[in-house]
Design a protein around this motif. Sequence first.
Motif, PDB file in Angstrom:
ATOM      1  N   GLY A  79     -56.432 -72.533 -37.323  1.00 14.63           N
ATOM      2  CA  GLY A  79     -56.745 -72.842 -35.942  1.00 14.63           C
ATOM      3  C   GLY A  79     -57.338 -74.227 -35.872  1.00 14.63           C
ATOM      4  N   SER A  80     -57.249 -74.827 -34.692  1.00 18.29           N
ATOM      5  CA  SER A  80     -57.708 -76.206 -34.592  1.00 18.29           C
ATOM      6  C   SER A  80     -59.201 -76.252 -34.294  1.00 18.29           C
ATOM      7  CB  SER A  80     -56.912 -76.928 -33.512  1.00 18.29           C
ATOM      8  OG  SER A  80     -56.955 -76.152 -32.341  1.00 18.29           O
ATOM      9  N   ASN A  81     -59.751 -77.432 -34.369  1.00 19.40           N
ATOM     10  CA  ASN A  81     -61.152 -77.685 -34.027  1.00 19.40           C
ATOM     11  C   ASN A  81     -62.138 -76.931 -34.909  1.00 19.40           C
ATOM     12  OD1 ASN A  81     -60.050 -79.230 -32.029  1.00 19.40           O
ATOM     13  ND2 ASN A  81     -60.268 -77.642 -30.460  1.00 19.40           N
ATOM     14  N   LEU A  82     -61.756 -76.748 -36.185  1.00 18.37           N
ATOM     15  CA  LEU A  82     -62.670 -76.069 -37.100  1.00 18.37           C
ATOM     16  C   LEU A  82     -63.543 -77.065 -37.835  1.00 18.37           C
ATOM     17  CD1 LEU A  82     -60.915 -73.168 -39.041  1.00 18.37           C
ATOM     18  CD2 LEU A  82     -62.775 -73.043 -37.384  1.00 18.37           C
ATOM     19  N   LEU A  83     -64.816 -76.625 -38.070  1.00 13.25           N
ATOM     20  CA  LEU A  83     -65.710 -77.374 -38.952  1.00 13.25           C
ATOM     21  C   LEU A  83     -66.035 -76.467 -40.126  1.00 13.25           C
ATOM     22  CD1 LEU A  83     -68.277 -78.974 -36.504  1.00 13.25           C
ATOM     23  CD2 LEU A  83     -66.834 -80.222 -38.118  1.00 13.25           C
ATOM     24  N   PHE A  84     -66.059 -77.055 -41.318  1.00 12.25           N
ATOM     25  CA  PHE A  84     -66.380 -76.269 -42.501  1.00 12.25           C
ATOM     26  C   PHE A  84     -67.729 -76.726 -43.033  1.00 12.25           C
ATOM     27  CE2 PHE A  84     -61.826 -76.727 -42.107  1.00 12.25           C
ATOM     28  CZ  PHE A  84     -61.347 -75.435 -42.273  1.00 12.25           C
ATOM     29  N   VAL A  85     -68.652 -75.789 -43.144  1.00 15.22           N
ATOM     30  CA  VAL A  85     -69.934 -76.095 -43.780  1.00 15.22           C
ATOM     31  C   VAL A  85     -69.812 -75.598 -45.216  1.00 15.22           C
ATOM     32  CG1 VAL A  85     -72.430 -75.812 -43.700  1.00 15.22           C
ATOM     33  CG2 VAL A  85     -71.091 -75.755 -41.578  1.00 15.22           C
ATOM     34  N   LEU A  86     -69.775 -76.549 -46.139  1.00 13.04           N
ATOM     35  CA  LEU A  86     -69.457 -76.206 -47.520  1.00 13.04           C
ATOM     36  C   LEU A  86     -70.616 -76.564 -48.438  1.00 13.04           C
ATOM     37  CD1 LEU A  86     -65.817 -77.657 -47.607  1.00 13.04           C
ATOM     38  CD2 LEU A  86     -66.493 -75.270 -47.285  1.00 13.04           C
ATOM     39  N   ARG A 136     -77.195 -70.614 -33.965  1.00 12.98           N
ATOM     40  CA  ARG A 136     -78.171 -70.845 -32.891  1.00 12.98           C
ATOM     41  C   ARG A 136     -78.256 -72.318 -32.514  1.00 12.98           C
ATOM     42  NH1 ARG A 136     -81.654 -67.186 -35.565  1.00 12.98           N
ATOM     43  NH2 ARG A 136     -82.747 -69.002 -36.411  1.00 12.98           N
ATOM     44  N   SER A 137     -77.975 -73.198 -33.473  1.00 21.04           N
ATOM     45  CA  SER A 137     -78.127 -74.629 -33.209  1.00 21.04           C
ATOM     46  C   SER A 137     -76.998 -75.195 -32.351  1.00 21.04           C
ATOM     47  CB  SER A 137     -78.175 -75.399 -34.527  1.00 21.04           C
ATOM     48  OG  SER A 137     -76.867 -75.492 -35.061  1.00 21.04           O
ATOM     49  N   LEU A 138     -75.873 -74.497 -32.325  1.00 17.28           N
ATOM     50  CA  LEU A 138     -74.704 -75.057 -31.641  1.00 17.28           C
ATOM     51  C   LEU A 138     -74.926 -75.124 -30.146  1.00 17.28           C
ATOM     52  CD1 LEU A 138     -71.910 -73.155 -33.588  1.00 17.28           C
ATOM     53  CD2 LEU A 138     -72.685 -75.517 -33.922  1.00 17.28           C
ATOM     54  N   PRO A 139     -74.558 -76.236 -29.504  1.00 21.21           N
ATOM     55  CA  PRO A 139     -74.730 -76.353 -28.056  1.00 21.21           C
ATOM     56  C   PRO A 139     -73.813 -75.385 -27.317  1.00 21.21           C
ATOM     57  CG  PRO A 139     -73.551 -78.254 -28.934  1.00 21.21           C
ATOM     58  CD  PRO A 139     -74.004 -77.453 -30.110  1.00 21.21           C
ATOM     59  N   ARG A 184     -71.037 -80.785 -35.295  1.00 22.41           N
ATOM     60  CA  ARG A 184     -71.284 -81.227 -36.665  1.00 22.41           C
ATOM     61  C   ARG A 184     -72.758 -81.679 -36.811  1.00 22.41           C
ATOM     62  NH1 ARG A 184     -67.999 -84.394 -40.568  1.00 22.41           N
ATOM     63  NH2 ARG A 184     -66.539 -85.064 -38.976  1.00 22.41           N
ATOM     64  N   GLU A 185     -73.204 -82.449 -35.822  1.00 27.70           N
ATOM     65  CA  GLU A 185     -74.587 -82.945 -35.854  1.00 27.70           C
ATOM     66  C   GLU A 185     -75.578 -81.790 -35.784  1.00 27.70           C
ATOM     67  OE1 GLU A 185     -76.905 -85.069 -36.935  1.00 27.70           O
ATOM     68  OE2 GLU A 185     -74.896 -85.918 -37.234  1.00 27.70           O
ATOM     69  N   ALA A 186     -75.285 -80.840 -34.902  1.00 31.92           N
ATOM     70  CA  ALA A 186     -76.165 -79.680 -34.725  1.00 31.92           C
ATOM     71  C   ALA A 186     -76.274 -78.884 -36.021  1.00 31.92           C
ATOM     72  CB  ALA A 186     -75.641 -78.799 -33.598  1.00 31.92           C
ATOM     73  N   ALA A 187     -75.102 -78.614 -36.640  1.00 32.11           N
ATOM     74  CA  ALA A 187     -75.088 -77.818 -37.872  1.00 32.11           C
ATOM     75  C   ALA A 187     -75.833 -78.562 -38.975  1.00 32.11           C
ATOM     76  CB  ALA A 187     -73.661 -77.531 -38.293  1.00 32.11           C
ATOM     77  N   ARG A 188     -75.627 -79.864 -39.031  1.00 27.50           N
ATOM     78  CA  ARG A 188     -76.247 -80.641 -40.098  1.00 27.50           C
ATOM     79  C   ARG A 188     -77.780 -80.626 -39.978  1.00 27.50           C
ATOM     80  NH1 ARG A 188     -73.293 -84.938 -41.971  1.00 27.50           N
ATOM     81  NH2 ARG A 188     -72.983 -85.749 -39.869  1.00 27.50           N
ATOM     82  N   SER A 218     -72.429 -79.916 -47.014  1.00 26.84           N
ATOM     83  CA  SER A 218     -71.764 -80.944 -46.229  1.00 26.84           C
ATOM     84  C   SER A 218     -70.992 -80.270 -45.107  1.00 26.84           C
ATOM     85  CB  SER A 218     -70.829 -81.779 -47.113  1.00 26.84           C
ATOM     86  OG  SER A 218     -70.009 -80.924 -47.863  1.00 26.84           O
ATOM     87  N   VAL A 219     -70.841 -80.998 -44.018  1.00 27.72           N
ATOM     88  CA  VAL A 219     -70.102 -80.461 -42.879  1.00 27.72           C
ATOM     89  C   VAL A 219     -68.853 -81.322 -42.699  1.00 27.72           C
ATOM     90  CG1 VAL A 219     -70.237 -79.770 -40.460  1.00 27.72           C
ATOM     91  CG2 VAL A 219     -72.327 -79.886 -41.843  1.00 27.72           C
ATOM     92  N   VAL A 220     -67.708 -80.733 -42.926  1.00 30.52           N
ATOM     93  CA  VAL A 220     -66.476 -81.517 -42.811  1.00 30.52           C
ATOM     94  C   VAL A 220     -65.547 -80.883 -41.802  1.00 30.52           C
ATOM     95  CG1 VAL A 220     -66.534 -82.489 -45.133  1.00 30.52           C
ATOM     96  CG2 VAL A 220     -65.439 -80.297 -44.762  1.00 30.52           C
ATOM     97  N   SER A 221     -64.755 -81.726 -41.155  1.00 28.45           N
ATOM     98  CA  SER A 221     -63.822 -81.194 -40.163  1.00 28.45           C
ATOM     99  C   SER A 221     -62.515 -80.811 -40.848  1.00 28.45           C
ATOM    100  CB  SER A 221     -63.564 -82.239 -39.084  1.00 28.45           C
ATOM    101  OG  SER A 221     -62.791 -83.279 -39.633  1.00 28.45           O
ATOM    102  N   GLN A 222     -61.745 -80.032 -40.141  1.00 35.26           N
ATOM    103  CA  GLN A 222     -60.430 -79.612 -40.623  1.00 35.26           C
ATOM    104  C   GLN A 222     -59.562 -80.837 -40.931  1.00 35.26           C
ATOM    105  OE1 GLN A 222     -58.632 -77.265 -37.658  1.00 35.26           O
ATOM    106  NE2 GLN A 222     -57.306 -76.177 -39.086  1.00 35.26           N
TER     107      GLN A 222
END
Lengths: 238, 396
Positions: free
Chosen positions: B57-64, B89-92, B235-239, B252-256
Amino acid sequence: MSGQDPAVDDAPLLTADDVTRVYTLGRDNEVHALRGVSFTVDRGEHVAIVGSSGSGKSTLLNLLGALDRPTSGHVRYHGRDVRDMDDAELARLRNGSIGFVFQSFQLLPRLTALDNVILPLVYRSSSPRERRERATAALEQVGLADRITHRPGELSGGQQQRVAIARALVTEPALLLADEPTGNLDTRTGEEIMTLLEELHRDRGTALVVITHEAEVAARAARRIELRDGRIVTEVAA
Amino acid sequence: MSLRESLRVAMQALRANRLRSALTTLGVLIGVLSVVLLVAIGQGARSEITGAIEGLGSNLLFVLPGDGDFGGGPQRSSFVADDIERVDRSLPGGEGRAAGYVIGAEAVQAEGNRFNATVFGITENYLGVVDRTIARGQSLSRSDVATGRRVAVLGASSAETLFPGQDPIGRTVSLGAIRYRVVGVLERVGTTAFGPDVDRQVLIPISAAQRLFGSTRVDAIFVRAESTVGIEADREAARSALAERLEEDEFSVVSQDEIIGVVGDILQILTWVLAAIAGISLLVGGVGVSNIMLVSVSERTREIGLRKALGARTRDITRQFLFEAVALTGLGGVVGLALGIGAAELVAAFAPVPAEVTWWSIALALGVSVLVGLVFGVLPARRAGQLDPVTALRHE
Ligand SMILES: Nc1ncnc2c1ncn2[C@@H]1O[C@H](COP(=O)(O)OP(=O)(O)O)[C@@H](O)[C@H]1O
Ligand SMILES: [Mg+2]
C-alpha cells in the motif's frame, strides 16, 4: 590516357629500367632473382620471355604487373614510376590497365565462370547488370557462352584457362601478362589457348607479354627476350 | 568497391562455409542469449521485489531498528510493545495508524496436518496498515492484543494446508504446545518468487507471540500516512516520540519510496553483475570469431592475392573480412536476441522466477555483438589486407 600531358602520352606503355629484385630469405641468404633488367613494351606489342626455370621470368612478370616492387631500378607505366604509386593507385593500375593470366588459372572454385569473370569489375564502379553483360560477352568471346553457370571444378583445364582469359580481357586492359599460360595444359589445348591470346592481341591491339617454354610460341612473338640468371642474354626482334 | 558489394562478397564467403559460419555464430548467439535472459531475470526480480514493497500500500512509513544502513544486514531491535503505542499517540489527527509486529518461524499443526509457518505477532491495526483484507471471519481485536488471547488469523494457503476442504473458523491450531482458536482467514495475495510467501502466514496477537517466542521484542513498526503530504509530519512525529526513549542509532524512520529506491538500486547492480557475467560468454564468442576469421584468411590467401592482382585495394580486402566478422556476430546477435526474448517469456511463464526483457538489454546485446565483430574482426581483416599479392598467389 593521360591526355593532358603530351610528354607522358608519348612514353612507351611500359619501361623496365635497370630493375633488380633480391629476395632476402635469411641473414646471409639472398636470392638475386633479377640483376639489372631494362627493356620497354610499346602499345600493342607482342613480347615473349623465355629462359630456363629459375631464371627470373616470373619475378620479372610480377614486377611488370605492379604486383611487386623492384629492389632497385624503375618500372614505369606511361612514364609514371610504380614506386611512387600508393596502394589505391596500384590497385587502379592493376584493375584498369593490366590483365593477368596465370599458369594455374587462379579461379575461385566457389564462384561460377560468370562470377569469376565479374571479379575484376567488382573493383570499379559499374552496375551489376552492366557487369553481367560485359562478363557474358567476354565468355562468349573465349567460346564459353554455354558454360557461364559452371564452376571451375566442372570445367576442363583448357576451359578454365579460357575463363581466366575472359577475366583478364573483361576490363579491356592495355596489357596482357601471361605466365606460362599453357604450362598446365596438353599440347593441343595449349595451342588453342595461345591462339586465343594472340587473336585478342591482334584484334584488340592489346600488348601481350607471355612467358613460355615452347619455341614455336616464342617464335610467333614480335620480340623474344631470353633471361638467364636474372639477366637478359638475348633480345631478338623477329 | 561499394559497401553493398563488400557485404555481398562477405555473405557469399559465409554461405560457402555454412556449417563453420553457423558454429561460429553459435558462440556469439549464446553470449547474446545469456545477456538478454540474465538481464531479463535481474530486471524481473527488481520489479517484482519493488512491486511487493509497493503492494503493502502507498504512503507507508517503516520504523526499523538500527541506523537505517541496509547494507549492514538486519539489526537488533530495541523496540518494545509500548513503543507502538508511543508512536501511534504521537501521530497528528487521530490514532490507529501505527502497527507493530514480531516475526518468527514455528511449526503449526491442526488435525494431523502440519507445516512450518511464518508466525506474525501483530497489533490490531496491522492488517489495515499493510492493506490486507479478511476473507472470512474476523480480524484480531484490541482486546485480543491487550489480553494475549490465543486466537489466530490464517493466510489463505495456511488455511488450505491445515484444513483442506473445511471451514477453519472456530477450529484449533497448535503452535508448539499452545493451542489457538482460528477466528479469521485472509484474502489470498498470490505467490511471489522472492521474500516470504505471505499466504502461508499465521497471525496471532503480538502479546501471545512474545510469550510464544519468550521475548519482549518488537521487530518493526509500520505507519500509514493519511496522504502523501502527511508523510513528513508523521515521520517527524514518530521520530521525536521514539527519541524520548531510544538513542538515535537504535531506530530509523524510512518511507516506502526510500526503501524501494535502495532495494531497486541494489537489484540494479545485481542485474549489471549478471549482464557482465553473461558478457564474458559473449567475449568468448568473439574470440571464436577472431579465431575462425584467422583460419579463413589463411585458407583464402590465394583468393586475397588474386583479388589484389585484379584491382582490390588493401581497404577493400580489409573491409570484406571485417564485414564477414560483423555479419557473423550480427547474425548471432539477432538470433540470440530472438531466442533470449523467447527464453525470457518461457521463464516468466513456467518458472517461479520473473523475467522482464528491457529495451536497453536489446540495444546492448545488438550493439555489443556488432562491436564484438568489429573488435575481433579487425586483426584478421588487417592481416588479410596487408598480404603481399605475389606471396599470396604462390600460397598453397
Ligand atoms: N618469393 C620468393 N622468395 C624467395 N625466392 C624466390 C621467390 N620467388 C622466386 N624466388 C627465387 O628467385 C629465382 C627466380 O624465380 P622465378 O622468377 O620464379 O623464376 P622462373 O619463373 O624463371 O622459373 C629462383 O631462384 C626462385 O627460387
Ligand atoms: Mg615461373
